[in-house]
Design an enzyme around this catalytic site. Structure first.
Site, short mmCIF file in Angstrom:
data_model
loop_
_atom_site.label_atom_id
_atom_site.label_comp_id
_atom_site.label_asym_id
_atom_site.label_seq_id
_atom_site.Cartn_x
_atom_site.Cartn_y
_atom_site.Cartn_z
N THR A 196 -10.62 -9.52 -28.26
CA THR A 196 -10.27 -8.00 -28.37
C THR A 196 -11.51 -7.33 -28.52
O THR A 196 -12.44 -7.93 -28.43
CB THR A 196 -9.17 -7.59 -29.63
OG1 THR A 196 -10.00 -8.03 -30.84
CG2 THR A 196 -8.08 -8.67 -29.70
N ALA A 222 -12.75 -5.91 -30.90
CA ALA A 222 -13.21 -6.07 -32.21
C ALA A 222 -13.38 -7.55 -32.70
O ALA A 222 -13.64 -8.16 -33.60
CB ALA A 222 -12.54 -5.36 -33.35
N CYS A 223 -13.28 -8.49 -31.55
CA CYS A 223 -13.34 -9.93 -32.02
C CYS A 223 -14.64 -10.47 -32.04
O CYS A 223 -15.87 -9.87 -31.97
CB CYS A 223 -12.76 -10.79 -30.64
SG CYS A 223 -14.00 -10.93 -29.53
N GLY A 224 -14.84 -11.63 -32.78
CA GLY A 224 -16.07 -12.17 -33.24
C GLY A 224 -15.78 -13.49 -33.81
O GLY A 224 -14.76 -13.94 -33.84
#
Length: 297
Positions: A121, A123-125
């Site tokens: 997404t 905001a992924c990590g």
């Protein structure tokens, strides 16, 4: 199948209802575009295989794909890349056009992508302190010493990055990443709805242009600095990363372990250095007149 879709832009015009106290009005507005980008890889004897899907703002898609592959340790040299192009698979629907990019490689990947690449997404990590050990196992090395920058110059960089954010000025809805020289010259700026995508676009630009490692540069990002920002900066060899927002604990751990200078809350004349402050020249403090007189007497 007829493919007639126009390439998506970075913004979309919408009709909104705005309330301001007791006043209500209808007007046109502009919002940042968010669409999926599927990144595929292929090499001789291997048909394209889907690697990841990330939500992004259209623009600099090829740099985003290259930067992602570099940041994940799947590419080491631009010579590995034969071409990057939008997929022309006839099975794609018109809605999927310009949302699928294929990176054709000259030879098979040494470390083929694992199953952990599925969907991302904006905001992924990657989470977990074991990720730091993974970076070492992948061959990531501590960054080079790099330059020492002036504190006042560092404080000026967010405004210089903001001035280059054309889409943000129209929508207020995008993050940005900017690559600067030690004397504050803007080398590359990219925008995206995902801050890590913006960094990948910058890294991809530098990677495809043969500029890595970026051991003489400063990276400035809007928003917070999480692990994924540090990981991508490390893959590009950037010794100093500064964010307008706060860093995460794992970003601090990563910067400390790999010798990177990490700055947060870079706003106005204030900033906080979390690791390796030796790369930032402290501002000169003026001596109070009373102390000067006392020394001379």
């Amino acid at each position: 199948m007829s493919h007639t879709r126009r390439r998506p832009g970075s913004t979309v015009r919408v009709r909104v209802r705005e309330v301001d106290g007791t006043q209500v009005r209808y007007r046109d507005d502009v919002v940042a575009t968010e669409e999926p980008l599927e990144i595929r890889v292929a090499w001789p004897g291997q048909p394209p295989r889907s690697l990841v899907v990330t939500m992004r703002t259209p623009g600099s898609d090829f740099e985003l794909a290259a930067g992602f592959l570099r940041s994940e340790g799947l590419l080491q040299s631009p010579d590995q890349v034969v071409r990057i192009a939008y997929c022309t698979d006839p099975t794609l629907s018109s809605e999927q056009l310009y949302n699928v990019v294929t990176v054709d490689l000259a030879a098979p990947l040494v470390n083929p992508p694992a199953a952990r690449y599925a969907a991302a997404t904006a905001a992924c990590g990657v989470c977990g302190k074991e990720s730091l050990d993974e970076l070492e196992l992948r061959g990531c090395q501590p960054v080079l010493a790099g330059p020492v920058v002036d504190a006042a110059m560092l404080c000026a960089l967010p405004d210089r990055l903001r001035a280059a954010q054309d889409v943000f000025s129209r929508t207020g809805g995008l993050h940005a990443a900017g690559l600067f020289s030690p004397d504050g010259e803007l080398l590359c700026a990219r925008e995206d709805i995902g801050r890590h995508n913006a960094v990948d676009k910058v890294v991809g630009w530098a990677f495809l242009d043969g500029r890595l490692p970026l051991s003489g540069c400063v990276l400035v990002t809007s928003g917070r600095a999480g692990y994924e920002i540090g990981q991508k900066a490390l893959a590009a060899g950037i010794p100093l990363v500064a964010a307008v927002g706060a860093p995460s604990s794992l970003a601090v751990d990563l910067a400390e372990r790999f010798g990177m200078t990490l700055v947060g809350f870079l706003r106005g004349e204030r900033f906080v250095t979390y690791t390796h402050p030796e790369r930032i020249e402290s501002p000169r403090q003026s001596t109070p007149a009373s102390e000067t007189i006392a020394e001379l007497s």
